[in-house]
Design a protein around this motif. Structure first.
Motif, PDB file in Angstrom:
ATOM      1  N   TYR A 177      13.124 -88.834 -13.827  1.00 34.94           N
ATOM      2  CA  TYR A 177      12.685 -90.082 -13.203  1.00 34.94           C
ATOM      3  C   TYR A 177      11.758 -90.919 -14.079  1.00 34.94           C
ATOM      4  O   TYR A 177      11.883 -92.151 -14.106  1.00 34.94           O
ATOM      5  CB  TYR A 177      12.033 -89.782 -11.848  1.00 34.94           C
ATOM      6  N   PRO A 178      10.802 -90.330 -14.816  1.00 35.66           N
ATOM      7  CA  PRO A 178       9.939 -91.175 -15.659  1.00 35.66           C
ATOM      8  C   PRO A 178      10.729 -92.012 -16.666  1.00 35.66           C
ATOM      9  O   PRO A 178      10.365 -93.161 -16.933  1.00 35.66           O
ATOM     10  CB  PRO A 178       9.036 -90.153 -16.368  1.00 35.66           C
ATOM     11  N   THR A 179      11.809 -91.450 -17.217  1.00 43.62           N
ATOM     12  CA  THR A 179      12.616 -92.235 -18.152  1.00 43.62           C
ATOM     13  C   THR A 179      13.364 -93.338 -17.413  1.00 43.62           C
ATOM     14  O   THR A 179      13.612 -94.410 -17.980  1.00 43.62           O
ATOM     15  CB  THR A 179      13.601 -91.330 -18.902  1.00 43.62           C
ATOM     16  N   CYS A 180      13.714 -93.102 -16.153  1.00 39.57           N
ATOM     17  CA  CYS A 180      14.329 -94.166 -15.343  1.00 39.57           C
ATOM     18  C   CYS A 180      13.395 -95.368 -15.246  1.00 39.57           C
ATOM     19  O   CYS A 180      13.842 -96.520 -15.290  1.00 39.57           O
ATOM     20  CB  CYS A 180      14.642 -93.653 -13.943  1.00 39.57           C
ATOM     21  N   TYR A 181      12.087 -95.098 -15.110  1.00 35.90           N
ATOM     22  CA  TYR A 181      11.133 -96.206 -15.030  1.00 35.90           C
ATOM     23  C   TYR A 181      11.176 -97.035 -16.312  1.00 35.90           C
ATOM     24  O   TYR A 181      11.165 -98.276 -16.282  1.00 35.90           O
ATOM     25  CB  TYR A 181       9.702 -95.692 -14.821  1.00 35.90           C
ATOM     26  N   LYS A 182      11.220 -96.338 -17.456  1.00 36.94           N
ATOM     27  CA  LYS A 182      11.231 -97.041 -18.746  1.00 36.94           C
ATOM     28  C   LYS A 182      12.518 -97.856 -18.913  1.00 36.94           C
ATOM     29  O   LYS A 182      12.485 -98.969 -19.450  1.00 36.94           O
ATOM     30  CB  LYS A 182      11.110 -96.034 -19.891  1.00 36.94           C
ATOM     31  N   LYS A 183      13.632 -97.302 -18.440  1.00 33.39           N
ATOM     32  CA  LYS A 183      14.889 -98.037 -18.532  1.00 33.39           C
ATOM     33  C   LYS A 183      14.873 -99.256 -17.614  1.00 33.39           C
ATOM     34  O   LYS A 183      15.494-100.288 -17.922  1.00 33.39           O
ATOM     35  CB  LYS A 183      16.071 -97.124 -18.184  1.00 33.39           C
ATOM     36  N   THR A 184      14.157 -99.157 -16.505  1.00 34.49           N
ATOM     37  CA  THR A 184      14.021-100.316 -15.615  1.00 34.49           C
ATOM     38  C   THR A 184      13.254-101.430 -16.307  1.00 34.49           C
ATOM     39  O   THR A 184      13.620-102.616 -16.202  1.00 34.49           O
ATOM     40  CB  THR A 184      13.299 -99.903 -14.318  1.00 34.49           C
ATOM     41  N   ILE A 185      12.205-101.076 -17.034  1.00 32.87           N
ATOM     42  CA  ILE A 185      11.450-102.087 -17.794  1.00 32.87           C
ATOM     43  C   ILE A 185      12.367-102.767 -18.811  1.00 32.87           C
ATOM     44  O   ILE A 185      12.380-104.000 -18.939  1.00 32.87           O
ATOM     45  CB  ILE A 185      10.242-101.442 -18.496  1.00 32.87           C
ATOM     46  N   ALA A 186      13.140-101.955 -19.530  1.00 32.52           N
ATOM     47  CA  ALA A 186      14.052-102.519 -20.525  1.00 32.52           C
ATOM     48  C   ALA A 186      15.080-103.429 -19.859  1.00 32.52           C
ATOM     49  O   ALA A 186      15.392-104.518 -20.376  1.00 32.52           O
ATOM     50  CB  ALA A 186      14.754-101.391 -21.286  1.00 32.52           C
ATOM     51  N   GLN A 187      15.591-103.009 -18.706  1.00 33.65           N
ATOM     52  CA  GLN A 187      16.555-103.835 -17.985  1.00 33.65           C
ATOM     53  C   GLN A 187      15.951-105.185 -17.598  1.00 33.65           C
ATOM     54  O   GLN A 187      16.577-106.233 -17.771  1.00 33.65           O
ATOM     55  CB  GLN A 187      17.009-103.117 -16.704  1.00 33.65           C
ATOM     56  N   VAL A 188      14.753-105.155 -17.060  1.00 30.31           N
ATOM     57  CA  VAL A 188      14.103-106.394 -16.621  1.00 30.31           C
ATOM     58  C   VAL A 188      13.906-107.348 -17.797  1.00 30.31           C
ATOM     59  O   VAL A 188      14.168-108.556 -17.699  1.00 30.31           O
ATOM     60  CB  VAL A 188      12.756-106.085 -15.938  1.00 30.31           C
ATOM     61  N   LEU A 189      13.457-106.816 -18.925  1.00 29.05           N
ATOM     62  CA  LEU A 189      13.261-107.662 -20.111  1.00 29.05           C
ATOM     63  C   LEU A 189      14.584-108.282 -20.563  1.00 29.05           C
ATOM     64  O   LEU A 189      14.637-109.462 -20.928  1.00 29.05           O
ATOM     65  CB  LEU A 189      12.648-106.841 -21.242  1.00 29.05           C
ATOM     66  N   VAL A 190      15.654-107.488 -20.529  1.00 31.64           N
ATOM     67  CA  VAL A 190      16.968-108.007 -20.924  1.00 31.64           C
ATOM     68  C   VAL A 190      17.408-109.108 -19.968  1.00 31.64           C
ATOM     69  O   VAL A 190      17.877-110.185 -20.388  1.00 31.64           O
ATOM     70  CB  VAL A 190      18.013-106.870 -20.962  1.00 31.64           C
ATOM     71  N   HIS A 191      17.254-108.874 -18.663  1.00 34.42           N
ATOM     72  CA  HIS A 191      17.668-109.883 -17.678  1.00 34.42           C
ATOM     73  C   HIS A 191      16.850-111.171 -17.810  1.00 34.42           C
ATOM     74  O   HIS A 191      17.409-112.272 -17.684  1.00 34.42           O
ATOM     75  CB  HIS A 191      17.517-109.324 -16.261  1.00 34.42           C
ATOM     76  N   LEU A 192      15.565-111.044 -18.068  1.00 36.55           N
ATOM     77  CA  LEU A 192      14.739-112.245 -18.211  1.00 36.55           C
ATOM     78  C   LEU A 192      15.119-113.021 -19.473  1.00 36.55           C
ATOM     79  O   LEU A 192      15.074-114.253 -19.492  1.00 36.55           O
ATOM     80  CB  LEU A 192      13.256-111.868 -18.225  1.00 36.55           C
ATOM     81  N   HIS A 193      15.483-112.306 -20.530  1.00 36.85           N
ATOM     82  CA  HIS A 193      15.952-112.999 -21.729  1.00 36.85           C
ATOM     83  C   HIS A 193      17.320-113.649 -21.493  1.00 36.85           C
ATOM     84  O   HIS A 193      17.681-114.590 -22.209  1.00 36.85           O
ATOM     85  CB  HIS A 193      16.027-112.033 -22.915  1.00 36.85           C
ATOM     86  N   ARG A 194      18.029-113.161 -20.504  1.00 35.04           N
ATOM     87  CA  ARG A 194      19.286-113.796 -20.094  1.00 35.04           C
ATOM     88  C   ARG A 194      19.037-114.950 -19.129  1.00 35.04           C
ATOM     89  O   ARG A 194      19.984-115.566 -18.637  1.00 35.04           O
ATOM     90  CB  ARG A 194      20.192-112.771 -19.415  1.00 35.04           C
TER      91      ARG A 194
END
Length: 301
Positions: A177-194
């Motif tokens: 689960y902790p790595t899921c949190y980090k992947k969520t951060i990466a996802q959000v950054l990607v979506h905002l750059h989109r």
């Protein structure tokens, strides 16, 4: 390989051995074109003999892989080398050794990563699929992670978002689960750059179902980031993206945070009173009267 009246079938096994000896001799003599040709003929002999233990160009016998890879790189023939490795991986799959096939694809990706990132992404994704089919999920995640970072580096953000979602799903499956949190951060950054705020918000909302995410440091930071982005508050967005939580991610994702700009120029919206308070100085800026809106604050005249 020749046949005759007393020899009806070619001796592929012996021919492969002789071609192998020739390949080594050519490599030692720095005659890499001839060495490559001998390796290919050796591989064809083994293929005709239905023995796939020796693969094209000896790429995955450690003693042969490095000199041939370096030689092909110097000869600017990496695409050809990768093509042979892909063929070799298919032979491994047909021969019932999928793990070796996946390792072959990974090495091919490393070989061509700096020359053709697009092809490297494809190879890493193929390797991930093979590992996943074999239920070796940790190795599959390693390959998917490499593919995701290359996609972000190449600004292929739509594909990166999908790749990160797949990573996150597998991490959730193995209860990391902790790595899921980090992947969520990466996802959000990607979506905002989109420029897709809705997708970023939905990503955070869906992550509430991950045990421990709601109330975590990662969740609080993402909520603050989305709030600043929605309010066009560049200061708040920059402050969040400079947190250690963001800065110490993989370089490709950390760069997304440091280069994130909110729409509308990123100018923080301020009330008219705020500008007047600044002009009056610090003595009156903290008063209760300044905190409330007053239609006569500018004077009756």
């Amino acid at each position: 390989l020749k046949t005759g009246f007393l020899k009806w079938k070619p001796d592929y096994d012996s021919a492969a051995t002789e071609y192998g000896k020739a390949a080594v001799a050519f490599k030692n003599a720095k005659q890499f074109d001839q060495a490559r040709e001998a390796c290919l003929r050796e591989a064809e002999a083994h293929e005709n003999n239905k023995a796939y233990l020796f693969i094209d160009c000896s790429f995955f016998q450690e003693a042969d892989y490095i000199p041939l890879a370096v030689a092909l790189q110097e000869m600017q023939r990496l695409p050809e080398a990768v093509q042979l490795i892909e063929k070799a991986s298919m032979m491994y799959l047909e021969n019932g050794t999928p793990d070796t096939a996946a390792i072959a694809l990974e090495r091919a990706g490393k070989l061509i990563e700096n020359v053709s990132p697009e092809k490297a992404v494809q190879l890493y994704q193929q390797a991930a699929s093979v590992f996943e089919n074999e239920e070796r999920l940790r190795q599959a995640l390693e390959m998917l992670g490499k593919a995701s970072r290359l996609l972000v580096r190449g600004r292929r953000l739509d594909e990166a978002a999908l790749s990160l979602q797949k990573e996150k799903s597998i991490y959730k499956e193995i209860e990391n689960y902790p790595t899921c949190y980090k992947k969520t951060i990466a996802q959000v950054l990607v979506h905002l750059h989109r420029n897709d705020y809705v997708a970023a918000e939905r990503c955070v909302r869906e992550s509430y179902s991950i045990p421990g995410f709601n109330g975590s440091e990662d969740c609080a930071a993402l909520e603050q980031l989305l709030e600043g982005y929605d309010q066009q508050d560049q200061d708040q967005v920059s402050e969040v993206c400079n947190l250690p939580l963001f800065k110490y991610m993989d370089n490709d994702y950390a760069k997304l945070g440091l280069t994130l700009v909110v729409p509308g120029g990123g100018i923080k919206k301020k009330s008219p009173n705020a500008a007047q308070d600044k002009a009056r100085g610090p003595a009156t800026a903290g008063s209760h009267a300044d905190e409330e809106e007053d239609e006569y604050s500018g004077g009756l005249c």
